[in-house]
Design a protein around this motif. Structure first.
Motif, PDB file in Angstrom:
ATOM      1  N   ARG A 119     -12.553 -14.646  14.077  1.00  0.00           N
ATOM      2  CA  ARG A 119     -13.346 -14.244  15.235  1.00  0.00           C
ATOM      3  C   ARG A 119     -13.345 -12.747  15.535  1.00  0.00           C
ATOM      4  O   ARG A 119     -14.237 -12.250  16.207  1.00  0.00           O
ATOM      5  N   ILE A 150     -13.689 -13.297  23.421  1.00  0.00           N
ATOM      6  CA  ILE A 150     -12.802 -13.956  22.455  1.00  0.00           C
ATOM      7  C   ILE A 150     -11.613 -14.589  23.173  1.00  0.00           C
ATOM      8  O   ILE A 150     -11.225 -15.726  22.879  1.00  0.00           O
ATOM      9  N   GLU A 174     -12.545 -17.864  24.964  1.00  0.00           N
ATOM     10  CA  GLU A 174     -12.682 -18.953  24.002  1.00  0.00           C
ATOM     11  C   GLU A 174     -11.301 -19.428  23.541  1.00  0.00           C
ATOM     12  O   GLU A 174     -11.035 -20.635  23.471  1.00  0.00           O
TER      13      GLU A 174
END
Length: 153
Positions: free
Chosen positions: A12, A73, A76
């Protein structure tokens, strides 16, 4: 779980952020993502203080420029791993950790300090983090680094 975290973040994070894969560490409360930035290029003869200031400035710039993406990020990851996410960066000899969680255990402790308490509990030395902290205070004079590693092993 550590491999899951490392792999998850590796897929990611933008490849341009760090010079290599970030260090990802965690405990039951928090995940810390610590990446290495490219070192600063300065004129020959730059003082150690000047070099340290330039490295700190590079870390600060990284923090500001990546804030929006890091927050996305982290949100998440927090949903996925059920833990808060802290960020940090290293440039040369300078390291800064930002957005880090502080958890109350009779006092506020950072991840590295909580990890020691959790190791004592997991090793059966103490019943709780509070008991482990009191135990540690009584043993301040003992060479803890070697002993703690022995418990982990």
């Amino acid at each position: 779980m550590a491999e899951d975290l490392t792999s998850w973040f590796a897929t990611r994070l933008p490849k341009t952020w760090f010079v290599g894969p970030p260090e990802v560490s965690s405990d039951g409360d928090e995940v810390l993502v610590l990446g290495t930035l490219p070192d600063v290029e300065l004129a020959k003869g730059t003082s150690a203080d000047g070099r340290a200031a330039a490295r700190a400035a590079r870390i600060d710039r990284f923090r500001e420029e990546t804030r929006e993406e890091r927050v996305k990020i982290a949100r998440e990851a927090e949903r996925h791993f059920k833990r808060k996410v802290a960020w940090g960066a290293r440039c040369g000899g300078e390291t800064k950790v930002f957005t880090t969680l502080s958890v109350p255990v009779m006092t506020r402790l950072r991840m590295s300090e909580r990890s020691i308490l959790d190791t004592l509990v997991a090793g059966g030395v103490a019943r709780s983090r509070s008991d482990a902290l009191a135990w540690c205070v009584r043993l301040v004079g003992m060479p803890q680094a070697d002993w703690i590693q022995g418990l982990r092993d």
